[in-house]
Design a protein around this motif. Structure first.
Motif, PDB file in Angstrom:
ATOM      1  N   ALA A   1     -39.526  40.619 -44.801  1.00  0.00           N
ATOM      2  CA  ALA A   1     -38.472  40.104 -43.919  1.00  0.00           C
ATOM      3  C   ALA A   1     -38.875  40.257 -42.458  1.00  0.00           C
ATOM      4  O   ALA A   1     -38.624  39.368 -41.638  1.00  0.00           O
ATOM      5  CB  ALA A   1     -37.156  40.826 -44.187  1.00  0.00           C
ATOM      6  N   GLY A   2     -39.543  41.372 -42.140  1.00  0.00           N
ATOM      7  CA  GLY A   2     -40.036  41.561 -40.772  1.00  0.00           C
ATOM      8  C   GLY A   2     -41.096  40.530 -40.415  1.00  0.00           C
ATOM      9  O   GLY A   2     -41.108  39.987 -39.304  1.00  0.00           O
ATOM     10  N   ALA A   3     -41.975  40.237 -41.359  1.00  0.00           N
ATOM     11  CA  ALA A   3     -43.005  39.222 -41.120  1.00  0.00           C
ATOM     12  C   ALA A   3     -42.368  37.842 -40.964  1.00  0.00           C
ATOM     13  O   ALA A   3     -42.807  37.042 -40.132  1.00  0.00           O
ATOM     14  CB  ALA A   3     -44.004  39.216 -42.274  1.00  0.00           C
ATOM     15  N   ALA A   4     -41.326  37.583 -41.744  1.00  0.00           N
ATOM     16  CA  ALA A   4     -40.624  36.302 -41.617  1.00  0.00           C
ATOM     17  C   ALA A   4     -39.976  36.193 -40.242  1.00  0.00           C
ATOM     18  O   ALA A   4     -39.991  35.124 -39.624  1.00  0.00           O
ATOM     19  CB  ALA A   4     -39.575  36.159 -42.715  1.00  0.00           C
ATOM     20  N   ALA A   5     -39.429  37.292 -39.748  1.00  0.00           N
ATOM     21  CA  ALA A   5     -38.809  37.285 -38.421  1.00  0.00           C
ATOM     22  C   ALA A   5     -39.855  36.958 -37.363  1.00  0.00           C
ATOM     23  O   ALA A   5     -39.565  36.230 -36.402  1.00  0.00           O
ATOM     24  CB  ALA A   5     -38.160  38.630 -38.132  1.00  0.00           C
ATOM     25  N   ASP A   6     -41.058  37.471 -37.533  1.00  0.00           N
ATOM     26  CA  ASP A   6     -42.127  37.198 -36.574  1.00  0.00           C
ATOM     27  C   ASP A   6     -42.565  35.740 -36.609  1.00  0.00           C
ATOM     28  O   ASP A   6     -43.097  35.228 -35.634  1.00  0.00           O
ATOM     29  CB  ASP A   6     -43.332  38.103 -36.854  1.00  0.00           C
ATOM     30  N   ALA A   7     -42.345  35.059 -37.736  1.00  0.00           N
ATOM     31  CA  ALA A   7     -42.750  33.662 -37.868  1.00  0.00           C
ATOM     32  C   ALA A   7     -41.797  32.727 -37.127  1.00  0.00           C
ATOM     33  O   ALA A   7     -42.184  31.609 -36.789  1.00  0.00           O
ATOM     34  CB  ALA A   7     -42.811  33.273 -39.347  1.00  0.00           C
ATOM     35  N   PHE A   8     -40.577  33.177 -36.884  1.00  0.00           N
ATOM     36  CA  PHE A   8     -39.619  32.340 -36.157  1.00  0.00           C
ATOM     37  C   PHE A   8     -39.801  32.529 -34.652  1.00  0.00           C
ATOM     38  O   PHE A   8     -40.417  33.487 -34.192  1.00  0.00           O
ATOM     39  CB  PHE A   8     -38.182  32.709 -36.551  1.00  0.00           C
ATOM     40  N   ALA A   9     -39.229  31.619 -33.918  1.00  0.00           N
ATOM     41  CA  ALA A   9     -39.284  31.705 -32.460  1.00  0.00           C
ATOM     42  C   ALA A   9     -38.555  32.973 -32.017  1.00  0.00           C
ATOM     43  O   ALA A   9     -37.465  33.268 -32.516  1.00  0.00           O
ATOM     44  CB  ALA A   9     -38.621  30.478 -31.836  1.00  0.00           C
ATOM     45  N   PRO A  10     -39.158  33.734 -31.087  1.00  0.00           N
ATOM     46  CA  PRO A  10     -38.524  34.975 -30.635  1.00  0.00           C
ATOM     47  C   PRO A  10     -37.120  34.705 -30.078  1.00  0.00           C
ATOM     48  O   PRO A  10     -36.915  33.768 -29.317  1.00  0.00           O
ATOM     49  CB  PRO A  10     -39.446  35.472 -29.517  1.00  0.00           C
TER      50      PRO A  10
ATOM     51  N   ALA B   1     -34.735  34.449 -36.437  1.00  0.00           N
ATOM     52  CA  ALA B   1     -35.506  35.679 -36.204  1.00  0.00           C
ATOM     53  C   ALA B   1     -34.582  36.891 -36.174  1.00  0.00           C
ATOM     54  O   ALA B   1     -34.904  37.940 -36.746  1.00  0.00           O
ATOM     55  CB  ALA B   1     -36.295  35.570 -34.903  1.00  0.00           C
ATOM     56  N   GLN B   2     -33.441  36.750 -35.514  1.00  0.00           N
ATOM     57  CA  GLN B   2     -32.492  37.861 -35.452  1.00  0.00           C
ATOM     58  C   GLN B   2     -31.945  38.195 -36.838  1.00  0.00           C
ATOM     59  O   GLN B   2     -31.817  39.379 -37.189  1.00  0.00           O
ATOM     60  CB  GLN B   2     -31.348  37.510 -34.501  1.00  0.00           C
ATOM     61  N   ALA B   3     -31.642  37.165 -37.624  1.00  0.00           N
ATOM     62  CA  ALA B   3     -31.121  37.398 -38.974  1.00  0.00           C
ATOM     63  C   ALA B   3     -32.170  38.092 -39.841  1.00  0.00           C
ATOM     64  O   ALA B   3     -31.861  39.041 -40.570  1.00  0.00           O
ATOM     65  CB  ALA B   3     -30.692  36.078 -39.609  1.00  0.00           C
TER      66      ALA B   3
ATOM     67  N   MET C   1     -32.457  41.667 -38.852  1.00  0.00           N
ATOM     68  CA  MET C   1     -31.321  42.437 -39.335  1.00  0.00           C
ATOM     69  C   MET C   1     -31.491  42.752 -40.827  1.00  0.00           C
ATOM     70  O   MET C   1     -31.263  43.883 -41.262  1.00  0.00           O
ATOM     71  CB  MET C   1     -30.014  41.668 -39.112  1.00  0.00           C
ATOM     72  N   VAL C   2     -31.922  41.763 -41.602  1.00  0.00           N
ATOM     73  CA  VAL C   2     -32.174  41.983 -43.032  1.00  0.00           C
ATOM     74  C   VAL C   2     -33.266  43.029 -43.216  1.00  0.00           C
ATOM     75  O   VAL C   2     -33.150  43.942 -44.039  1.00  0.00           O
ATOM     76  CB  VAL C   2     -32.534  40.654 -43.732  1.00  0.00           C
ATOM     77  N   ALA C   3     -34.337  42.917 -42.440  1.00  0.00           N
ATOM     78  CA  ALA C   3     -35.443  43.884 -42.535  1.00  0.00           C
ATOM     79  C   ALA C   3     -34.961  45.296 -42.219  1.00  0.00           C
ATOM     80  O   ALA C   3     -35.317  46.251 -42.919  1.00  0.00           O
ATOM     81  CB  ALA C   3     -36.577  43.479 -41.594  1.00  0.00           C
ATOM     82  N   GLY C   4     -34.141  45.432 -41.193  1.00  0.00           N
ATOM     83  CA  GLY C   4     -33.613  46.744 -40.831  1.00  0.00           C
ATOM     84  C   GLY C   4     -32.743  47.331 -41.931  1.00  0.00           C
ATOM     85  O   GLY C   4     -32.847  48.524 -42.252  1.00  0.00           O
ATOM     86  N   GLN C   5     -31.882  46.494 -42.516  1.00  0.00           N
ATOM     87  CA  GLN C   5     -31.018  46.969 -43.596  1.00  0.00           C
ATOM     88  C   GLN C   5     -31.851  47.387 -44.810  1.00  0.00           C
ATOM     89  O   GLN C   5     -31.565  48.402 -45.455  1.00  0.00           O
ATOM     90  CB  GLN C   5     -30.021  45.881 -44.009  1.00  0.00           C
ATOM     91  N   LEU C   6     -32.888  46.623 -45.119  1.00  0.00           N
ATOM     92  CA  LEU C   6     -33.741  46.957 -46.259  1.00  0.00           C
ATOM     93  C   LEU C   6     -34.533  48.239 -45.999  1.00  0.00           C
ATOM     94  O   LEU C   6     -34.728  49.044 -46.911  1.00  0.00           O
ATOM     95  CB  LEU C   6     -34.682  45.794 -46.575  1.00  0.00           C
ATOM     96  N   GLU C   7     -34.979  48.437 -44.776  1.00  0.00           N
ATOM     97  CA  GLU C   7     -35.684  49.685 -44.455  1.00  0.00           C
ATOM     98  C   GLU C   7     -34.752  50.883 -44.602  1.00  0.00           C
ATOM     99  O   GLU C   7     -35.158  51.935 -45.111  1.00  0.00           O
ATOM    100  CB  GLU C   7     -36.267  49.614 -43.042  1.00  0.00           C
TER     101      GLU C   7
END
Length: 150
Positions: free
Chosen positions: A52-61, A66-68, A71-77
């Motif tokens: 999910a973090g890598a997917a966030a990096d693939a979107f425009a900052p 990217a924010q979503a 957020m998903v990556a943070g919740q999963l961590e």
């Protein structure tokens, strides 16, 4: 007659001791298996968080996507951290207490979990998927049973 009662007492003591040792051995085995499953589950959740973090990096900052994803990556961590920090004995006590308070709900949840796990495992089994694909190809190509054909 005291010999018989002494033998009986010794037999009962040995049986109780064997029962206690068997119970401890089973508890240790379950605890080890649960620890392994816990570590594996935490690893899977962490891998999903990393994806999910890598997917966030693939979107425009700064984009909504990217924010979503962040957020998903943070919740999963956070979930992975919680899974790693679970204490087996406390969790078992909590589950046991819940099962005693709500036996029907517990059994229903256990059955549902079993069905879901079975479907998940069948979906992840590449050999079974390949076999289903072959069976489907045979059925659509006419390679199945030819009933009534001479």
């Amino acid at each position: 007659m005291t010999d018989t009662s002494d033998l009986e007492r010794q037999a009962r003591a040995q049986a109780a001791d064997l029962g206690r040792k068997a119970k401890e051995a089973v508890a240790d085995t379950v605890r080890d298996a649960a620890g392994t499953a816990q570590a594996q589950a935490a690893q899977e959740v962490q891998a999903t968080a990393d994806a999910a973090g890598a997917a966030a990096d693939a979107f425009a900052p700064g984009s909504v996507q990217a924010q979503a994803a962040q957020m998903v990556a943070g919740q999963l961590e956070d979930a992975a951290r919680r899974v790693r920090s679970l204490e087996f004995d406390q969790t078992m006590q909590d589950v046991t207490a819940f099962a005693r308070r709500n036996p029907l709900l517990f059994l229903s949840a256990a059955a549902l979990t079993g069905f879901a796990a079975t479907r998940f495992l069948k979906a992840r089994d590449p050999a079974a998927s390949a076999l289903r694909g072959q069976e489907g190809a045979l059925a659509t190509s006419g390679g199945g049973n030819n009933h009534g054909a001479s």
